[in-house]
Design an enzyme around this catalytic site. Structure first.
Site, PDB file in Angstrom:
ATOM      1  N   GLY A   9       0.977  -1.406   0.041  1.00 43.14           N
ATOM      2  CA  GLY A   9      -0.136  -0.005  -0.038  1.00 43.14           C
ATOM      3  C   GLY A   9       0.690   1.232  -0.172  1.00 43.14           C
ATOM      4  O   GLY A   9       2.204   1.261  -0.156  1.00 43.14           O
ATOM      5  N   ALA A  10       0.417   2.316   0.121  1.00 43.19           N
ATOM      6  CA  ALA A  10       0.975   3.820   0.116  1.00 43.19           C
ATOM      7  C   ALA A  10       1.961   3.853   1.141  1.00 43.19           C
ATOM      8  O   ALA A  10       3.177   3.995   0.774  1.00 43.19           O
ATOM      9  CB  ALA A  10      -0.159   4.782   0.164  1.00 43.19           C
ATOM     10  N   LYS A 177      -5.777  12.014  17.017  1.00 40.70           N
ATOM     11  CA  LYS A 177      -6.085  11.769  15.581  1.00 40.70           C
ATOM     12  C   LYS A 177      -7.309  11.341  15.166  1.00 40.70           C
ATOM     13  O   LYS A 177      -7.675  11.707  14.060  1.00 40.70           O
ATOM     14  CB  LYS A 177      -4.595  10.823  15.215  1.00 40.70           C
ATOM     15  CG  LYS A 177      -4.761  10.601  13.825  1.00 40.70           C
ATOM     16  CD  LYS A 177      -3.651   9.744  13.199  1.00 40.70           C
ATOM     17  CE  LYS A 177      -3.323   9.687  11.822  1.00 40.70           C
ATOM     18  NZ  LYS A 177      -2.355   8.891  11.453  1.00 40.70           N
ATOM     19  N   GLU A 258     -12.158   3.016   6.120  1.00 37.70           N
ATOM     20  CA  GLU A 258     -12.057   2.599   7.451  1.00 37.70           C
ATOM     21  C   GLU A 258     -13.204   3.512   8.438  1.00 37.70           C
ATOM     22  O   GLU A 258     -12.691   3.462   9.621  1.00 37.70           O
ATOM     23  CB  GLU A 258     -10.657   3.135   7.854  1.00 37.70           C
ATOM     24  CG  GLU A 258      -9.492   2.556   7.164  1.00 37.70           C
ATOM     25  CD  GLU A 258      -7.949   2.982   7.537  1.00 37.70           C
ATOM     26  OE1 GLU A 258      -7.309   2.383   8.215  1.00 37.70           O
ATOM     27  OE2 GLU A 258      -7.816   4.184   7.164  1.00 37.70           O
TER      28      GLU A 258
END
Length: 294
Positions: A9-10, A177, A258
């Site tokens: 993934g990234a 976050k 997500e």
């Protein structure tokens, strides 16, 4: 200690580039034994094309550091797949959202595991990966390994992901976050906009309502940092103005998001305390059912 990265993934590709450039012994577990080449561009313009070394989970020997830079919903299936090949190697779960710690503990109650959140950001388009943000990585052990292994892991992370910091309790930073992601991610996804466009006047009432719900839940749970969420969210919107959020990218391309581990986690946590979060509930359901804003 060998670093093993799960997936391309990234962020996984960004980590591979960091390992490649710093000379760290590493390998990647991919979907196939033949990995994709990575055309990587760092935030300061450095370019590189390389193919990471490949490893299968059956080749794990127990002495590796295994990093899982995945989507939150991918963590449990990945751990279930890896479980037969795991012995004592420490795992680092690196993702947005909350809720995977309990899933991991239930599946691997005695295994050494650390949780991590990061301000690193990357955009992957095919085999092209562009680093779009830098910042601190914060980590905490859920279950500690032996002291020698712990020192090796922490030194590796210090070298690979500067600046980084290990904490006794990661929850305040995770919630800080989460509060920001629960605003920026679903709103940019539903309105098909970059982060910076959330600074316009049309979104401010909704953003303030979302922040107020999150703050009340944090206060109820005794999580510090609930004050001044409006300014904290605004700071990130401005700092990442040119970026598309990860949820925007997933939602726009028809991929799973997500949201269950972000807004959904907030709604479920509130329900356990006899509270309701109607603003977060609405965003959660809109993303779940693929309803873009009008």
């Amino acid at each position: 200690m060998k670093v093993v990265i799960l997936g391309q993934g990234a962020i996984g590709s960004l980590l591979a580039a960091r390992c490649q450039w710093s000379g760290v012994d590493y390998a990647v577990i991919g979907r196939d034994t033949k990995l994709q080449a990575i055309h990587f561009q760092s935030i300061d313009g450095r370019l590189d094309t390389f193919t990471p070394p490949s490893i299968s989970q059956e080749q794990l020997r127990g002495s590796e550091l295994l990093i899982l830079p995945l989507k939150a919903y991918q963590i449990l299936p990945a751990l279930k797949s890896l479980k037969p090949s795991l012995s004592s190697q420490p795992l680092i779960l690196l993702h947005n959202g909350l809720g995977t710690e309990h899933e991991c503990r239930a599946l691997l109650p005695a295994h050494p595991v650390a949780l991590a959140i990061t301000r690193l950001a990357a955009l992957k388009q095919g085999i092209r990966v562009q680093e779009t943000g830098r910042g601190q990585t914060d980590l905490s052990w859920v279950q500690k390994p032996d002291s020698d292994t712990m020192m090796q892991v922490q030194q590796l992370i210090t070298n690979l992901l500067p600046p980084s910091e290990w904490h006794r309790d990661l929850r305040p930073l995770q919630w800080a976050k989460l509060a920001i992601n629960a605003v920026i991610n679903p709103l940019t996804a539903l309105h098909n906009i970059r982060n910076g466009e959330l600074a316009s006047a049309e979104f401010q009432v909704q953003i303030q309502a979302l922040n107020q719900e999150t703050a009340k839940l944090m206060q109820n749970l005794g999580i510090p940092g609930s004050d001044d969420l409006n300014n904290k969210v605004a700071e990130v919107i401005n700092a990442t103005a040119a970026n598309f959020s990860s949820m925007h990218q997933d939602f726009t391309h028809g991929r799973q998001t997500e949201v269950d581990y972000i807004n959904g986690f907030l709604v479920r946590s509130a329900a356990q305390r006899g509270m309701s979060l109607p603003q977060h509930q609405a965003l959660w359901q809109a993303i779940k059912h693929g309803r873009p804003a009008n």
